[in-house]
Write a protein that holds these residues in place. Structure first.
Motif, PDB file in Angstrom:
ATOM      1  N   ASN A 187      -2.422  -1.485   4.288  1.00  0.00           N
ATOM      2  CA  ASN A 187      -3.236  -1.866   3.132  1.00  0.00           C
ATOM      3  C   ASN A 187      -2.493  -1.598   1.824  1.00  0.00           C
ATOM      4  O   ASN A 187      -2.567  -2.401   0.881  1.00  0.00           O
ATOM      5  CB  ASN A 187      -4.562  -1.113   3.133  1.00  0.00           C
ATOM      6  CG  ASN A 187      -5.554  -1.677   4.131  1.00  0.00           C
ATOM      7  OD1 ASN A 187      -5.567  -2.884   4.377  1.00  0.00           O
ATOM      8  ND2 ASN A 187      -6.377  -0.834   4.722  1.00  0.00           N
ATOM      9  N   TYR A 188      -1.760  -0.487   1.786  1.00  0.00           N
ATOM     10  CA  TYR A 188      -0.970  -0.169   0.593  1.00  0.00           C
ATOM     11  C   TYR A 188       0.153  -1.192   0.413  1.00  0.00           C
ATOM     12  O   TYR A 188       0.408  -1.657  -0.705  1.00  0.00           O
ATOM     13  CB  TYR A 188      -0.382   1.239   0.701  1.00  0.00           C
ATOM     14  CG  TYR A 188       0.530   1.593  -0.446  1.00  0.00           C
ATOM     15  CD1 TYR A 188       0.019   1.902  -1.700  1.00  0.00           C
ATOM     16  CD2 TYR A 188       1.923   1.590  -0.278  1.00  0.00           C
ATOM     17  CE1 TYR A 188       0.857   2.211  -2.762  1.00  0.00           C
ATOM     18  CE2 TYR A 188       2.766   1.896  -1.336  1.00  0.00           C
ATOM     19  CZ  TYR A 188       2.228   2.207  -2.574  1.00  0.00           C
ATOM     20  OH  TYR A 188       3.058   2.499  -3.619  1.00  0.00           O
ATOM     21  N   GLU A 189       0.812  -1.549   1.497  1.00  0.00           N
ATOM     22  CA  GLU A 189       1.904  -2.525   1.423  1.00  0.00           C
ATOM     23  C   GLU A 189       1.382  -3.897   0.983  1.00  0.00           C
ATOM     24  O   GLU A 189       2.065  -4.619   0.241  1.00  0.00           O
ATOM     25  CB  GLU A 189       2.621  -2.624   2.766  1.00  0.00           C
ATOM     26  CG  GLU A 189       3.429  -1.383   3.102  1.00  0.00           C
ATOM     27  CD  GLU A 189       4.196  -1.527   4.405  1.00  0.00           C
ATOM     28  OE1 GLU A 189       4.469  -2.662   4.820  1.00  0.00           O
ATOM     29  OE2 GLU A 189       4.532  -0.489   4.995  1.00  0.00           O
ATOM     30  N   ILE A 190       0.209  -4.273   1.447  1.00  0.00           N
ATOM     31  CA  ILE A 190      -0.391  -5.543   1.024  1.00  0.00           C
ATOM     32  C   ILE A 190      -0.623  -5.542  -0.485  1.00  0.00           C
ATOM     33  O   ILE A 190      -0.320  -6.524  -1.178  1.00  0.00           O
ATOM     34  CB  ILE A 190      -1.715  -5.791   1.780  1.00  0.00           C
ATOM     35  CG1 ILE A 190      -1.423  -6.164   3.241  1.00  0.00           C
ATOM     36  CG2 ILE A 190      -2.536  -6.895   1.105  1.00  0.00           C
ATOM     37  CD1 ILE A 190      -2.658  -6.293   4.102  1.00  0.00           C
ATOM     38  N   TYR A 191      -1.142  -4.435  -1.001  1.00  0.00           N
ATOM     39  CA  TYR A 191      -1.368  -4.321  -2.440  1.00  0.00           C
ATOM     40  C   TYR A 191      -0.052  -4.436  -3.213  1.00  0.00           C
ATOM     41  O   TYR A 191       0.035  -5.147  -4.214  1.00  0.00           O
ATOM     42  CB  TYR A 191      -2.043  -2.974  -2.745  1.00  0.00           C
ATOM     43  CG  TYR A 191      -2.104  -2.649  -4.213  1.00  0.00           C
ATOM     44  CD1 TYR A 191      -3.059  -3.234  -5.041  1.00  0.00           C
ATOM     45  CD2 TYR A 191      -1.189  -1.754  -4.784  1.00  0.00           C
ATOM     46  CE1 TYR A 191      -3.099  -2.944  -6.403  1.00  0.00           C
ATOM     47  CE2 TYR A 191      -1.224  -1.461  -6.133  1.00  0.00           C
ATOM     48  CZ  TYR A 191      -2.185  -2.055  -6.937  1.00  0.00           C
ATOM     49  OH  TYR A 191      -2.214  -1.764  -8.279  1.00  0.00           O
ATOM     50  N   GLU A 192       0.989  -3.740  -2.735  1.00  0.00           N
ATOM     51  CA  GLU A 192       2.290  -3.765  -3.395  1.00  0.00           C
ATOM     52  C   GLU A 192       2.905  -5.169  -3.374  1.00  0.00           C
ATOM     53  O   GLU A 192       3.485  -5.633  -4.367  1.00  0.00           O
ATOM     54  CB  GLU A 192       3.242  -2.780  -2.712  1.00  0.00           C
ATOM     55  CG  GLU A 192       2.970  -1.322  -3.037  1.00  0.00           C
ATOM     56  CD  GLU A 192       3.284  -0.998  -4.490  1.00  0.00           C
ATOM     57  OE1 GLU A 192       4.426  -1.245  -4.923  1.00  0.00           O
ATOM     58  OE2 GLU A 192       2.368  -0.533  -5.197  1.00  0.00           O
ATOM     59  N   LEU A 193       2.784  -5.862  -2.263  1.00  0.00           N
ATOM     60  CA  LEU A 193       3.348  -7.206  -2.143  1.00  0.00           C
ATOM     61  C   LEU A 193       2.637  -8.190  -3.067  1.00  0.00           C
ATOM     62  O   LEU A 193       3.280  -9.020  -3.724  1.00  0.00           O
ATOM     63  CB  LEU A 193       3.256  -7.683  -0.693  1.00  0.00           C
ATOM     64  CG  LEU A 193       4.231  -6.998   0.286  1.00  0.00           C
ATOM     65  CD1 LEU A 193       3.777  -7.221   1.723  1.00  0.00           C
ATOM     66  CD2 LEU A 193       5.649  -7.530   0.088  1.00  0.00           C
ATOM     67  N   LYS A 194       1.317  -8.100  -3.130  1.00  0.00           N
ATOM     68  CA  LYS A 194       0.568  -8.971  -4.034  1.00  0.00           C
ATOM     69  C   LYS A 194       0.975  -8.709  -5.487  1.00  0.00           C
ATOM     70  O   LYS A 194       1.133  -9.644  -6.280  1.00  0.00           O
ATOM     71  CB  LYS A 194      -0.939  -8.747  -3.863  1.00  0.00           C
ATOM     72  CG  LYS A 194      -1.522  -9.344  -2.602  1.00  0.00           C
ATOM     73  CD  LYS A 194      -3.007  -9.056  -2.481  1.00  0.00           C
ATOM     74  CE  LYS A 194      -3.818  -9.773  -3.541  1.00  0.00           C
ATOM     75  NZ  LYS A 194      -5.275  -9.581  -3.369  1.00  0.00           N
TER      76      LYS A 194
END
Length: 220
Positions: A187-194
């Motif tokens: 979930n953290y990586e998804i936020y960072e990628l967005k």
């Protein structure tokens, strides 16, 4: 499209860094991959596939122009420029609709457009010696990687959540804890990628805009 699930499982298997998660999830990933193998084998041997290939062969061997499209007589360079223009416009339109609250499904639609542009560039890029186009190509490749990783993480999150409901895992406290830890990380990586995508969005659109005057002379 039919091989997407198999590919997603392969990528997920490589992504897993937590040894405990590997131990608990490997049997389910292996079983899922074997099931996909069976599905693909059945698909490739099906009547629908052989019929489709036979029809496609007929199209490829057409020498009379029966299947030719409206732009079939255009010079290849002009057709390449027109196709690139259309794809860049379609991609730019979808990129403009991206924002922090946009659903991931919208990001995934942009990812598909990036794939189409990449395939087109592989065929047409060498036709145009252009600094703006070269810069746009480099930026597009970087963005495609970000969108692709975002797609992978979203799918991996779904896979983890589905595994969490498996009786053999849901009853194992260590396994559930490992999955929950991975879900937090994903979930953290998804936020960072967005965030990265949205930060690069404006420069990419400017880069695409500079390509239009380069392509325009070839299709008019």
């Amino acid at each position: 499209s039919q091989t997407n699930t198999k590919r997603d499982l392969d990528v997920f298997e490589e992504y897993l860094a937590n040894e405990n998660a590997r131990v608990h999830l490997r049997p389910f990933i292996t079983q899922s991959k074997e099931s996909e193998d069976d599905t693909l084998t059945e698909l490739l041997a099906s009547f629908e596939t052989t019929s489709f290939l036979a029809e496609w062969k007929m199209v490829l061997e057409d020498e009379e122009g029966f299947f030719a499209g409206k732009n079939a007589s255009m010079p290849f360079k002009a057709l390449g420029a027109l196709s690139l223009k259309g794809e860049i416009e379609a991609l730019s339109k979808k990129i403009k609709r991206l924002h922090e609250a946009a659903p991931l499904s919208r990001f995934h639609k942009v990812r598909i457009e990036f794939k189409r542009l990449r395939y087109l560039l592989e065929v047409c890029e060498h036709l145009f010696i252009s600094n703006p186009l070269s810069k746009a190509v480099k930026k597009a490749k970087i963005m495609q990687e970000l969108f692709g990783t975002l797609q992978d993480r979203d799918i991996q999150r779904d896979v983890l959540q589905s595994f969490e409901t498996e009786p053999s895992i849901s009853e194992d406290i260590e396994a559930v804890a490992s999955i929950e830890a991975l879900l937090v990380q994903i979930n953290y990586e998804i936020y960072e990628l967005k965030t990265q995508i949205l930060c690069k969005k404006r420069k990419l659109l400017k880069s695409f805009k500079k390509c239009m005057p380069v392509l325009e002379p070839y299709y008019f």
